[in-house]
Design an enzyme around this catalytic site. Structure first.
Site, mmCIF file in Angstrom:
data_model
loop_
_atom_site.group_PDB
_atom_site.id
_atom_site.type_symbol
_atom_site.label_atom_id
_atom_site.label_comp_id
_atom_site.label_asym_id
_atom_site.label_seq_id
_atom_site.Cartn_x
_atom_site.Cartn_y
_atom_site.Cartn_z
ATOM 1 N N CYS A 95 0.857 -1.187 0.052
ATOM 2 C CA CYS A 95 -0.080 0.086 0.080
ATOM 3 C C CYS A 95 0.912 1.135 0.078
ATOM 4 O O CYS A 95 1.518 1.596 -1.045
ATOM 5 C CB CYS A 95 -1.082 -0.033 1.179
ATOM 6 N N HIS A 154 -3.390 -4.957 1.805
ATOM 7 C CA HIS A 154 -2.783 -5.141 3.259
ATOM 8 C C HIS A 154 -2.814 -6.767 3.484
ATOM 9 O O HIS A 154 -3.270 -7.334 4.527
ATOM 10 C CB HIS A 154 -3.313 -4.436 4.370
ATOM 11 N N GLU A 177 -0.983 -8.432 5.489
ATOM 12 C CA GLU A 177 -0.632 -8.793 7.075
ATOM 13 C C GLU A 177 -1.946 -8.624 7.669
ATOM 14 O O GLU A 177 -1.849 -8.959 8.721
ATOM 15 C CB GLU A 177 0.423 -7.500 7.204
#
Ligand code: GLN
Length: 191
Positions: A82, A168, A170
């Protein structure tokens, strides 16, 4: 065998959520913020996390990290998430914002507009992709491989030792995420 060490630029943004994914792949999670830490030759790769790209650029300049980062980027794999993907782009469109031009794509910040600031969706090869004030990638060059798209827009790209995602991974509930797995097993281990 020594563990693969993944540095993560820890100036600002979503750093800690990468830890579980990196460790699940048997690697070491190493937050870095000084030029000395970035220059550590034992780091095998770096993640530029999500957050706010303009703030990260200010901190990179305040702490004089630019040349240490450039040296790192020249020699080792890098993945931008991002805001990190904005730092890796060739050009930031419609704005005077610097970037490191590591990969052949241009980027439009906050391209999904304010009313749709965040959304989650499934991609062909990603169970849960979380987009938070995400950028859009355009003018994707011929050397770049599109790994996944969302509504006909590329959202996960690779080019040699570099990888970029506008979402994202994660924040995925799958640990390790598909993208962490790919980065470490297909890029870091092979470069
Ligand atoms: N909108 C942010 C930027 O322009 C990126 C958002 C994010 O990293 N989730 O840097």
């Amino acid at each position: 065998m020594t563990k693969i060490r993944i540095g993560i630029l820890a100036l600002q943004g979503a750093v800690q959520p990468h830890k579980a994914h990196i460790e699940a792949l048997g690697c070491e999670f190493v937050p870095v913020k000084s030029a000395e830490q970035i220059s550590d030759p034992s780091l095998n790769a770096m993640i530029l996390p999500g957050g706010e790209s303009s703030t990260m650029l200010k901190l990179i300049s305040t702490f004089n990290l630019e040349s240490a980062l450039k040296n790192f980027f020249d020699s080792r794999p890098v993945w931008g998430v991002c805001a990190g993907s904005i730092l890796m782009a060739r050009h930031v469109l419609e704005q005077q914002q610097k970037s490191f031009a590591l990969m052949e794509y241009d980027v439009l910040r906050n391209a999904y507009g304010s009313q749709l600031e965040s959304f989650e969706t499934k991609l062909s090869n990603v169970e849960r992709a979380v987009f938070i004030r995400a950028p859009q990638f355009t003018n994707v060059g011929p050397q770049v491989e599109v790994m996944a798209s969302c509504e006909n827009k590329a959202v996960w790209l690779t080019q040699g030792k570099y990888m970029t995602t506008s979402f994202h991974p994660e924040l995925s509930t799958r640990v390790p995420s598909e993208c962490h797995d790919y980065f470490i097993n297909e890029i870091v281990k092979k470069n």
